[in-house]
Design an enzyme around this catalytic site. Structure first.
Site, PDB file in Angstrom:
ATOM      1  N   ASP A 167     -10.916  -8.791   7.505  1.00 13.70           N
ATOM      2  CA  ASP A 167     -12.294  -8.622   7.034  1.00 13.70           C
ATOM      3  C   ASP A 167     -12.995  -9.975   6.908  1.00 13.70           C
ATOM      4  O   ASP A 167     -14.186 -10.099   7.228  1.00 13.70           O
ATOM      5  CB  ASP A 167     -12.312  -7.904   5.681  1.00 13.70           C
ATOM      6  N   ASP A 177      -5.238  -6.989   5.888  1.00 10.03           N
ATOM      7  CA  ASP A 177      -6.437  -6.276   5.463  1.00 10.03           C
ATOM      8  C   ASP A 177      -7.516  -7.267   5.027  1.00 10.03           C
ATOM      9  O   ASP A 177      -8.672  -7.193   5.453  1.00 10.03           O
ATOM     10  CB  ASP A 177      -6.070  -5.339   4.309  1.00 10.03           C
ATOM     11  N   LYS A 187       3.396 -15.630   2.271  1.00 10.73           N
ATOM     12  CA  LYS A 187       3.391 -16.368   0.995  1.00 10.73           C
ATOM     13  C   LYS A 187       4.848 -16.624   0.626  1.00 10.73           C
ATOM     14  O   LYS A 187       5.330 -16.263  -0.451  1.00 10.73           O
ATOM     15  CB  LYS A 187       2.654 -15.559  -0.077  1.00 10.73           C
ATOM     16  N   ASP A 210      -3.216 -18.286   1.593  1.00  7.63           N
ATOM     17  CA  ASP A 210      -4.381 -18.961   1.031  1.00  7.63           C
ATOM     18  C   ASP A 210      -4.885 -20.056   1.969  1.00  7.63           C
ATOM     19  O   ASP A 210      -6.088 -20.231   2.164  1.00  7.63           O
ATOM     20  CB  ASP A 210      -4.093 -19.518  -0.366  1.00  7.63           C
ATOM     21  N   TYR A 257       0.814  -1.215   0.000  1.00  7.38           N
ATOM     22  CA  TYR A 257       0.000   0.000   0.000  1.00  7.38           C
ATOM     23  C   TYR A 257       0.851   1.270   0.000  1.00  7.38           C
ATOM     24  O   TYR A 257       0.352   2.351  -0.308  1.00  7.38           O
ATOM     25  CB  TYR A 257      -0.924   0.030   1.214  1.00  7.38           C
TER      26      TYR A 257
END
Length: 349
Positions: free
Chosen positions: A246, A242, A186, A218, A140
């Site tokens: 959620d 993030d 990852k 994942d 970001y």
């Protein structure tokens, strides 16, 4: 005792409604104690764009920096969709200005509300974990960043120091919980994730009492749905955190009950609900205030060590939910005002 200064950023649409409700509960809860505080309101988000032409005025930054804690309600909404700078831009800036590099978001299943979850009750029972998300670096914030008609580039970058400080937050938190850390990355693909895992492995030596495991993002996304009670403290990078936080919020059945905290090395921490500004119900008096109230409860614990007051609020909220006096998002018919009145009555009972 020193009077504490609380900066209030009341937000947009339902933001002012739930902020007012939360502050009413705070005032009721501190009656009869020696906890003294002052509220200082500052412009932020859409409100600040309307009044000052920008989402985060310098006066707000300075006011927040001089505070002992910050309460933020939901911001943004369709009113500012065509604005040159959206209200949400202020969030990234305030995190950087205040050095709020760690976001703490708890996911705990209230047995009374378990039926509201889209996941089977037998799967989510005993779920109680926190996601510790790095907040001021990663994809970001990385450069170079560009977009033209043929190509778009985003850059993810992390330093060892940035990873170490978020790891310290998570490992220290685990020492007061179940002493179990899951590092989500990852590392089979991304260079930044390989560095995250290396730093985590070194840091785990400093916390021999903590069980540490590693999970690809994942796989973690699947486990949050299928085995949520297997987690205690999850530490992860900005983008992954993030998304996963959620996803985890859905387990509870309503965003309207979940608080969060953003913190750094020095200076005040920021507390806020995780839900949006809900323009569709603004002004109707049915916004769920519980997430704001639990954000205030979290502030009392983490910034002020006012555990007794926080415990009283937690019990009062629990009792209110048990009686079924809840807003429509939780399957009830109560208004925001009725929920607050019941919580305050429970505080005084």
């Amino acid at each position: 005792m020193k009077t504490k200064k609380i900066a209030v950023l009341q937000g947009d649409y339902i933001g002012p409604e739930i902020m007012s409700a939360g502050l009413e509960v705070l005032e009721a809860a501190r009656q009869g104690t020696d906890f003294e505080y002052q509220i200082h309101k500052y412009n932020f988000g859409g409100e600040a764009i309307d009044k000052c032409g920008e989402p985060l005025p310098q006066s707000t930054i300075e006011g927040c920096k001089s505070s002992d804690a910050i309460l933020l309600s939901a911001i943004g909404g369709p009113k500012w969709d065509k604005a040159s700078v959206r209200p949400e831009a202020g969030l990234l800036t305030i995190r950087n200005e205040l050095g709020l590099f760690a976001n703490i978001r708890p996911t705990k299943i209230n047995p009374i509300l378990a039926r509201k979850s889209p996941i089977k009750e037998e799967v989510i029972q005993n779920t109680d974990f926190v996601i510790v998300r790095e907040l001021t670096s990663g994809i970001y914030f990385g450069t170079p960043r560009k977009k033209d008609e043929h190509e778009a580039i985003d850059t993810s970058s992390y330093t060892v120091e940035e990873i170490e400080r978020i790891m310290h937050i998570g490992f220290e938190m685990s020492m007061h919980r179940k002493k179990h850390v899951t590092v989500v990355d990852k590392a089979n693909v991304l260079a930044t994730s390989k560095l995250w895992r290396e730093v985590a492995q070194k840091m785990s030596n400093e916390y021999p009492q903590v069980e540490v495991d590693y999970c690809y993002v994942d796989a973690a996304a699947m486990k949050i749905i299928t085995q949520p009670s297997s987690f205690d403290v999850v530490i992860t990078a900005n983008l992954f955190g993030d998304i996963l936080s959620d996803e985890a919020s859905v387990l509870t059945g309503s965003l309207g009950t979940i608080p969060s905290m953003s913190t750094g090395v020095n200076g005040p921490s920021l507390y806020e609900p995780i839900h949006g500004s809900a323009p569709d119900i603004a002004g109707k008096g049915i916004a769920d205030p519980i997430s704001m109230i639990q954000s205030i409860e979290m502030m009392l614990r983490e910034s002020f060590a006012e555990y007794e007051i926080a415990d009283r609020i937690a019990r009062a909220v629990e009792q209110t939910i048990e009686t079924g006096i809840v807003t429509p998002d939780l399957g009830g018919k109560a208004t925001t005002k009725e929920v607050i009145e019941q919580i305050i009555e429970n505080l005084r009972g």
